[in-house]
Scaffold this active site. Structure first.
Site, short mmCIF file in Angstrom:
data_model
loop_
_atom_site.label_atom_id
_atom_site.label_comp_id
_atom_site.label_asym_id
_atom_site.label_seq_id
_atom_site.Cartn_x
_atom_site.Cartn_y
_atom_site.Cartn_z
CG HIS A 109 38.01 132.90 12.53
ND1 HIS A 109 37.74 133.86 11.58
CD2 HIS A 109 37.64 133.44 13.71
CE1 HIS A 109 37.24 134.93 12.15
NE2 HIS A 109 37.15 134.71 13.45
CG ASP A 111 35.00 133.81 17.36
OD1 ASP A 111 35.78 134.23 16.49
OD2 ASP A 111 33.87 134.28 17.55
CG HIS A 261 32.90 133.95 12.15
ND1 HIS A 261 33.10 133.00 13.13
CD2 HIS A 261 33.57 135.05 12.55
CE1 HIS A 261 33.83 133.52 14.10
NE2 HIS A 261 34.15 134.76 13.78
NE ARG A 277 34.62 138.04 19.77
CZ ARG A 277 35.65 137.30 19.41
NH1 ARG A 277 35.82 136.99 18.14
NH2 ARG A 277 36.52 136.88 20.29
C1 SIN Z 1 34.99 137.91 14.33
O1 SIN Z 1 35.68 137.37 13.46
O2 SIN Z 1 34.85 137.40 15.45
C2 SIN Z 1 34.29 139.21 14.02
C3 SIN Z 1 33.51 139.19 12.77
C4 SIN Z 1 33.24 140.57 12.23
O3 SIN Z 1 33.85 141.57 12.67
O4 SIN Z 1 32.40 140.66 11.34
#
Ligand code: SIN
Length: 286
Positions: A109, A111, A261, A277
């Site tokens: 995805h 974000d 990602h 994050r």
């Molecule tokens: C995410 O998908 O924004 C987080 C990625 C992760 O936890 O490695």
């Protein structure tokens, strides 16, 4: 690994992590204010490599917010899918702990692509990582995904929009398999170009993903699914991916406008993985 000389007067070193995308930046402490030359060099490296790694950073939440803010206003999650820190509401905590099974993000995805104006970039700071090399994050290059399609399919995609929504994320939080809070908020689906032009580099990137893209505009989900599946498989071919093995203290930033990602879920419910994050606001995809 090649060392790429930064273009500006700055003391940072930029070292490629893989051929498709990703570079490690050293020579900067993100807990301190970053001077203008260093910031310009980081931005150059970010536009060139799409994913940047900074090792051994022990960021305070305030410093993480301050660094993120250099790229744009820091935004909370529009659906409040995770808890935010009391002392820094722009910091979201992605945590898996004994007694708290974290929500999984093991979907490719970009974000918050279900938002009308999705974030430009995200920054993740590893506070705790499971033992034994578990909990890696994978990234893929969506410029290269687009550029490596046939001219015919590129022309088709250039004329398409795609509809994104948060239904899988909402279902994830409601699932009995994790302890995240149910999501009470709802957003209307967002329609974006299937190929977007990066507002800063001017390069074209495929902009669909497996988590949030529901269908193409003016098409049904059933009609859209085969093409979406082809595009996700094409974008995530191993040669177009960088897989990051986390170390505690790592900070990774990625560009949501030209990457996807995937957070591997290969650890158990009682193992500890804690990430902070932040996201910086972006532009409406065009
Ligand atoms: C995410 O998908 O924004 C987080 C990625 C992760 O936890 O490695």
């Amino acid at each position: 690994m090649s060392v790429v000389a930064p273009r500006c007067e700055s003391l940072i070193t930029v070292e490629r992590l893989g051929p498709a995308l990703g570079a490690a930046v050293s020579g900067v402490d993100l807990n301190a204010p970053v001077d203008a030359a260093t910031f310009a060099a980081i931005k150059d490296a970010f536009h060139e490599h799409l994913v940047l790694l900074f090792r051994d950073q022990w960021l305070t939440p305030a410093a993480q917010v301050a660094f993120t803010e250099r790229f744009g206003p820091v935004e909370g999650h529009p659906l409040k899918s995770r808890r935010a820190l009391d002392e820094a509401s722009g910091v979201h905590v992605l945590e898996n702990l004994p007694g708290h099974r974290g929500g999984r993000n093991d979907w490719w995805h970009s974000d918050i692509s279900f938002g009308a104006i999705p974030p430009a970039l995200s920054i993740l700071h590893a506070r705790a990582i499971p033992e034994g090399g578990k909990g890696d994050t994978l990234f893929c290059n969506m410029y290269a995904a687009y550029a490596s399609l046939s001219p015919g399919l590129r022309r088709v995609l250039d004329g398409l929009t795609a509809v994104h929504d948060a239904r899988k994320l909402i279902a994830r939080n409601e699932s009995v398999e994790n302890d995240e809070q149910p999501i009470a908020l709802r957003l209307p689906p967002a329609e974006h170009p299937a190929v977007r032009t990066h507002p800063e580099t001017g390069r074209r990137a495929l902009y669909v993903n497996d988590y949030f893209t529901l269908r193409f505009g003016d098409m049904t989900e059933a009609e859209s699914r085969p093409l979406l599946e082809f595009l996700i498989a094409h974008a995530t071919r191993p040669e177009n991916v960088y897989r990051h093995r986390w170390r505690k203290g790592d900070v990774i930033m990625w560009d949501n406008r030209c990457t996807m990602h995937y957070a591997l879920y290969d650890y158990g419910p009682s193992e500890v993985r804690v990430m902070h994050r932040t996201t910086a606001a972006g532009d409406r995809p065009r």
